[in-house]
Write a protein that holds these residues in place. Sequence first.
Motif, PDB file in Angstrom:
ATOM      1  N   PRO A  96       0.755  -1.332  -0.023  1.00 32.98           N
ATOM      2  CA  PRO A  96       0.032   0.026  -0.134  1.00 32.98           C
ATOM      3  C   PRO A  96       1.051   1.308   0.236  1.00 32.98           C
ATOM      4  CG  PRO A  96      -0.178  -1.104   2.102  1.00 32.98           C
ATOM      5  CD  PRO A  96       0.673  -1.982   1.170  1.00 32.98           C
ATOM      6  N   GLN A  97       1.995   1.432   0.454  1.00 29.81           N
ATOM      7  CA  GLN A  97       2.856   2.362   0.679  1.00 29.81           C
ATOM      8  C   GLN A  97       3.843   2.510  -0.791  1.00 29.81           C
ATOM      9  OE1 GLN A  97       2.673   4.179   3.549  1.00 29.81           O
ATOM     10  NE2 GLN A  97       1.598   2.512   4.291  1.00 29.81           N
ATOM     11  N   ARG A  98       3.545   1.489  -1.649  1.00 33.56           N
ATOM     12  CA  ARG A  98       4.470   1.588  -2.711  1.00 33.56           C
ATOM     13  C   ARG A  98       5.539   1.799  -2.527  1.00 33.56           C
ATOM     14  NH1 ARG A  98       0.531   1.499  -7.212  1.00 33.56           N
ATOM     15  NH2 ARG A  98       2.301   0.508  -8.224  1.00 33.56           N
ATOM     16  N   ASN A  99       6.338   1.058  -1.534  1.00 34.97           N
ATOM     17  CA  ASN A  99       7.532   1.244  -1.217  1.00 34.97           C
ATOM     18  C   ASN A  99       8.819   0.835  -2.629  1.00 34.97           C
ATOM     19  OD1 ASN A  99       7.850   2.421   1.208  1.00 34.97           O
ATOM     20  ND2 ASN A  99       7.259   0.712   2.147  1.00 34.97           N
ATOM     21  N   GLY A 100       9.555   1.598  -2.960  1.00 37.29           N
ATOM     22  CA  GLY A 100      10.384   1.126  -3.887  1.00 37.29           C
ATOM     23  C   GLY A 100       9.952   0.816  -5.059  1.00 37.29           C
ATOM     24  N   CYS A 101       8.665   1.288  -5.516  1.00 35.87           N
ATOM     25  CA  CYS A 101       8.209   0.939  -6.889  1.00 35.87           C
ATOM     26  C   CYS A 101       8.904   1.934  -7.995  1.00 35.87           C
ATOM     27  CB  CYS A 101       6.425   1.432  -6.688  1.00 35.87           C
ATOM     28  SG  CYS A 101       5.804   0.114  -5.635  1.00 35.87           S
ATOM     29  N   ALA A 153      18.483  -3.736 -19.066  1.00 34.52           N
ATOM     30  CA  ALA A 153      17.849  -2.551 -18.403  1.00 34.52           C
ATOM     31  C   ALA A 153      17.007  -2.444 -17.601  1.00 34.52           C
ATOM     32  CB  ALA A 153      17.577  -1.690 -19.930  1.00 34.52           C
ATOM     33  N   HIS A 154      16.002  -3.574 -17.451  1.00 33.77           N
ATOM     34  CA  HIS A 154      15.012  -3.507 -16.452  1.00 33.77           C
ATOM     35  C   HIS A 154      14.845  -4.625 -15.523  1.00 33.77           C
ATOM     36  CE1 HIS A 154      13.285  -1.819 -20.454  1.00 33.77           C
ATOM     37  NE2 HIS A 154      13.362  -0.956 -19.528  1.00 33.77           N
ATOM     38  N   GLN A 211      12.599  -7.569 -11.370  1.00 31.40           N
ATOM     39  CA  GLN A 211      12.586  -8.251  -9.943  1.00 31.40           C
ATOM     40  C   GLN A 211      11.612  -7.524  -9.017  1.00 31.40           C
ATOM     41  OE1 GLN A 211      16.495  -7.827  -7.938  1.00 31.40           O
ATOM     42  NE2 GLN A 211      16.895  -9.943  -8.155  1.00 31.40           N
ATOM     43  N   HIS A 212      11.514  -6.428  -9.055  1.00 31.81           N
ATOM     44  CA  HIS A 212      10.446  -5.654  -8.313  1.00 31.81           C
ATOM     45  C   HIS A 212       8.915  -6.298  -8.526  1.00 31.81           C
ATOM     46  CE1 HIS A 212       8.721  -2.294  -5.941  1.00 31.81           C
ATOM     47  NE2 HIS A 212       7.702  -2.326  -6.996  1.00 31.81           N
TER      48      HIS A 212
END
Length: 83
Positions: free
Chosen positions: A30-35, A52-53, A58-59
Amino acid sequence: MPDPKRRKDIKEKEFLGFAKSYLSEAFPNPQRNGCPRDSELTRMAEHPNETAHASVSQHLTRCSPCFNRYMELLAELKTRKAK
Ligand SMILES: [Zn+2]
C-alpha cells in the motif's frame, strides 16, 4: 471424474495462471515502497530488456500492485497491436 494420471501433466499455461493469481495478491504494497515509475513499467512492457529492466522486473516479483499494473499494460499493448 478427473483422471489422477493427468495431474502431473501441468501445462505451462496453468502454471502461469497460478503465478499470476499468486503474484497479484501475495505482496500487497500500500505504501508503494521502492516502486518504479509508471513510465518505467510502460517502457518495459513496450521494450522488454533484461539488462536495463532487471531491477524493475525483479520488483514485479515482490510487489503485487506493480505486477498488476504491468499485466494491465501488457494487455493494453496487446489490444493496441490487435487493432
Ligand atoms: Zn511496486
